[in-house]
Scaffold this motif. Structure first.
Motif, PDB file in Angstrom:
ATOM      1  N   GLY A  11       0.828  -1.316  -0.073  1.00 29.51           N
ATOM      2  CA  GLY A  11       0.125  -0.065  -0.056  1.00 29.51           C
ATOM      3  C   GLY A  11       0.912   1.281  -0.048  1.00 29.51           C
ATOM      4  N   PRO A  12      -0.060   2.448   0.107  1.00 29.37           N
ATOM      5  CA  PRO A  12       0.886   3.673  -0.102  1.00 29.37           C
ATOM      6  C   PRO A  12       1.640   4.125   0.971  1.00 29.37           C
ATOM      7  CG  PRO A  12      -1.362   4.046   0.282  1.00 29.37           C
ATOM      8  CD  PRO A  12      -1.204   2.477   0.143  1.00 29.37           C
ATOM      9  N   GLY A  13       1.454   3.656   2.311  1.00 28.31           N
ATOM     10  CA  GLY A  13       2.048   4.378   3.547  1.00 28.31           C
ATOM     11  C   GLY A  13       1.390   3.852   4.709  1.00 28.31           C
ATOM     12  N   ASP A  14       0.126   3.999   5.035  1.00 27.00           N
ATOM     13  CA  ASP A  14      -0.603   3.579   6.094  1.00 27.00           C
ATOM     14  C   ASP A  14      -0.310   2.063   6.369  1.00 27.00           C
ATOM     15  OD1 ASP A  14      -2.278   3.030   8.285  1.00 27.00           O
ATOM     16  OD2 ASP A  14      -3.840   4.371   7.511  1.00 27.00           O
ATOM     17  N   PRO A  15       0.202   1.536   7.358  1.00 25.43           N
ATOM     18  CA  PRO A  15       0.309   0.086   7.733  1.00 25.43           C
ATOM     19  C   PRO A  15      -1.108  -0.482   7.869  1.00 25.43           C
ATOM     20  CG  PRO A  15       1.747   1.529   9.184  1.00 25.43           C
ATOM     21  CD  PRO A  15       0.946   2.297   8.488  1.00 25.43           C
ATOM     22  N   ASP A  16      -2.281   0.208   8.277  1.00 23.76           N
ATOM     23  CA  ASP A  16      -3.519  -0.328   8.539  1.00 23.76           C
ATOM     24  C   ASP A  16      -4.014  -0.597   7.087  1.00 23.76           C
ATOM     25  OD1 ASP A  16      -3.375  -0.086  11.371  1.00 23.76           O
ATOM     26  OD2 ASP A  16      -4.427   2.029  11.268  1.00 23.76           O
ATOM     27  N   LEU A  17      -3.552  -0.228   5.890  1.00 23.27           N
ATOM     28  CA  LEU A  17      -4.090  -0.408   4.802  1.00 23.27           C
ATOM     29  C   LEU A  17      -3.575  -1.761   4.005  1.00 23.27           C
ATOM     30  CD1 LEU A  17      -4.238   3.033   3.006  1.00 23.27           C
ATOM     31  CD2 LEU A  17      -5.947   1.796   4.192  1.00 23.27           C
ATOM     32  N   PRO A  35      13.196  -3.101  -1.361  1.00 22.38           N
ATOM     33  CA  PRO A  35      13.787  -2.398  -2.207  1.00 22.38           C
ATOM     34  C   PRO A  35      14.401  -1.100  -1.393  1.00 22.38           C
ATOM     35  CG  PRO A  35      11.457  -1.879  -2.506  1.00 22.38           C
ATOM     36  CD  PRO A  35      11.682  -3.070  -1.534  1.00 22.38           C
ATOM     37  N   VAL A  36      15.616  -0.736  -1.776  1.00 21.31           N
ATOM     38  CA  VAL A  36      16.647   0.639  -1.537  1.00 21.31           C
ATOM     39  C   VAL A  36      16.926   1.188  -2.650  1.00 21.31           C
ATOM     40  CG1 VAL A  36      17.017  -0.487   0.803  1.00 21.31           C
ATOM     41  CG2 VAL A  36      18.473  -0.676  -1.052  1.00 21.31           C
ATOM     42  N   SER A  42      17.376   3.545   3.927  1.00 19.54           N
ATOM     43  CA  SER A  42      16.078   2.910   4.370  1.00 19.54           C
ATOM     44  C   SER A  42      15.088   2.406   3.254  1.00 19.54           C
ATOM     45  CB  SER A  42      15.398   3.591   5.524  1.00 19.54           C
ATOM     46  OG  SER A  42      14.919   4.803   5.116  1.00 19.54           O
ATOM     47  N   SER A  43      14.229   1.555   3.366  1.00 18.28           N
ATOM     48  CA  SER A  43      13.523   1.007   2.552  1.00 18.28           C
ATOM     49  C   SER A  43      11.900   1.706   3.116  1.00 18.28           C
ATOM     50  CB  SER A  43      13.203  -0.651   2.626  1.00 18.28           C
ATOM     51  OG  SER A  43      12.133  -0.802   1.931  1.00 18.28           O
ATOM     52  N   MET A  44      11.206   2.294   2.240  1.00 12.39           N
ATOM     53  CA  MET A  44       9.965   2.838   2.638  1.00 12.39           C
ATOM     54  C   MET A  44       8.962   1.533   2.475  1.00 12.39           C
ATOM     55  SD  MET A  44       9.689   6.256  -0.153  1.00 12.39           S
ATOM     56  CE  MET A  44       7.725   6.566   0.619  1.00 12.39           C
ATOM     57  N   ALA A  45       8.947   0.637   1.806  1.00 12.58           N
ATOM     58  CA  ALA A  45       8.285  -0.565   1.843  1.00 12.58           C
ATOM     59  C   ALA A  45       8.454  -1.295   3.169  1.00 12.58           C
ATOM     60  CB  ALA A  45       8.406  -1.433   0.796  1.00 12.58           C
ATOM     61  N   GLU A  99       6.080  -1.116  -2.539  1.00 17.11           N
ATOM     62  CA  GLU A  99       5.087  -0.095  -2.286  1.00 17.11           C
ATOM     63  C   GLU A  99       3.927   0.095  -3.287  1.00 17.11           C
ATOM     64  OE1 GLU A  99       7.613   3.680  -2.429  1.00 17.11           O
ATOM     65  OE2 GLU A  99       9.264   2.400  -1.765  1.00 17.11           O
ATOM     66  N   GLY A 100       2.697   0.427  -2.595  1.00 16.19           N
ATOM     67  CA  GLY A 100       1.702   0.485  -3.462  1.00 16.19           C
ATOM     68  C   GLY A 100       0.966  -0.625  -3.950  1.00 16.19           C
ATOM     69  N   ASP A 101       0.727  -0.938  -5.275  1.00 15.50           N
ATOM     70  CA  ASP A 101       0.223  -2.360  -5.607  1.00 15.50           C
ATOM     71  C   ASP A 101       1.485  -2.859  -6.341  1.00 15.50           C
ATOM     72  OD1 ASP A 101      -1.870  -4.368  -6.388  1.00 15.50           O
ATOM     73  OD2 ASP A 101      -1.113  -3.569  -8.646  1.00 15.50           O
ATOM     74  N   ALA A 102       1.550  -4.335  -6.395  1.00 11.02           N
ATOM     75  CA  ALA A 102       2.495  -5.043  -6.832  1.00 11.02           C
ATOM     76  C   ALA A 102       2.639  -5.009  -8.492  1.00 11.02           C
ATOM     77  CB  ALA A 102       2.890  -6.362  -6.221  1.00 11.02           C
TER      78      ALA A 102
END
Length: 243
Positions: A11-17, A35-36, A42-45, A99-102
């Motif tokens: 998802g885009p950022g919110d772990p609850d999603l 991914p970095v 650090s990895s955003m994902a 991140e987001g949709d794979a």
């Protein structure tokens, strides 16, 4: 989990999603690949999924440089596929975070294609994730598509003439337009929308799902350079039948 690769959209950022399937896959994997953009970064994902990553799991950073040249990117995809295949061959279950949709403008799509080509015997599956634009639309109570609407999702063009052609097409086809990777282009995109008289019909979103997210009518956002993870939703018309 049995040995194999699971590509997980976080998802885009919110772990609850994250979906239930995503959480279960992360929790039960032996290796978490993420991914970095440079060594030591650090990895955003991984940041999004960190609450489900435990100390007994191996974290495998995969380097994907943010460059336009073909050769370094292809080399990175091949190296990632080989590293993942090596872990799987040792009997480990591997999750590749995305991140987001794979499957939507995702580096993981290239890695999976490289894996299928270079290591066809490796088992794999893909778990979809919520997209930034669907999360933005939901947060603002803004329907992406209604009745016979079409939905056109594309990276923002780099030239005004290309944007004009895209907007003309969307208007003719009654398409709601999603412009991704807005970034620095917002400096000239906003004035162009204003000239066309559709600025009031657009919504701006930036870093959706993160604590510093911004969701606002496009007219309220200054025409200056914005972060890479910014997007625009443009609806030039509404269906004739509405509540």
């Amino acid at each position: 989990m049995s040995p194999g690769l699971t590509v997980v959209g976080v998802g885009p950022g919110d772990p609850d999603l994250l979906t239930v399937a995503a959480v279960r896959s992360i929790e039960t994997a032996d290796v978490i690949a993420c991914p970095v953009t440079q060594i030591g970064a650090s990895s955003m994902a991984a940041t999004i999924a960190h609450r489900w990553i435990s100390s007994h799991q191996t974290v495998m950073p995969l380097l994907f440089p943010m460059v336009e040249e073909d050769a370094p990117r292809r080399q990175a995809w091949h190296a990632a596929a080989d590293a993942l295949a090596e872990a799987i061959a040792s009997g480990q279950s591997v999750v590749l975070l995305c991140e987001g949709d794979a499957s939507l403008f995702a580096t993981s799509s290239y890695v999976l294609l490289a894996m299928q080509q270079r290591h066809p015997a490796c088992r794999w599956r893909v778990i979809p994730g919520i997209t930034s634009f669907s999360a933005a639309a939901a947060a603002m109570g803004w329907p992406l598509a209604l009745q016979q609407d079409q939905l056109l999702v594309t990276p923002c063009p780099s030239k005004e003439v290309e944007l004009d052609a895209l907007l003309d097409r969307a208007e003719q086809d009654r398409s709601v337009l999603v412009l991704l990777k807005l970034g620095r282009r917002w400096q000239w995109v906003k004035p162009r929308l204003e000239v066309r008289g559709i600025l009031e019909r657009a919504l701006f979103a930036e870093r959706v799902g993160w604590p510093d997210q911004e969701l606002a009518p496009a007219a309220d956002v200054p025409a200056v350079e914005r972060p890479y993870f910014s997007l625009l939703l443009v609806r030039q018309s509404w269906p004739s039948v509405l509540p």
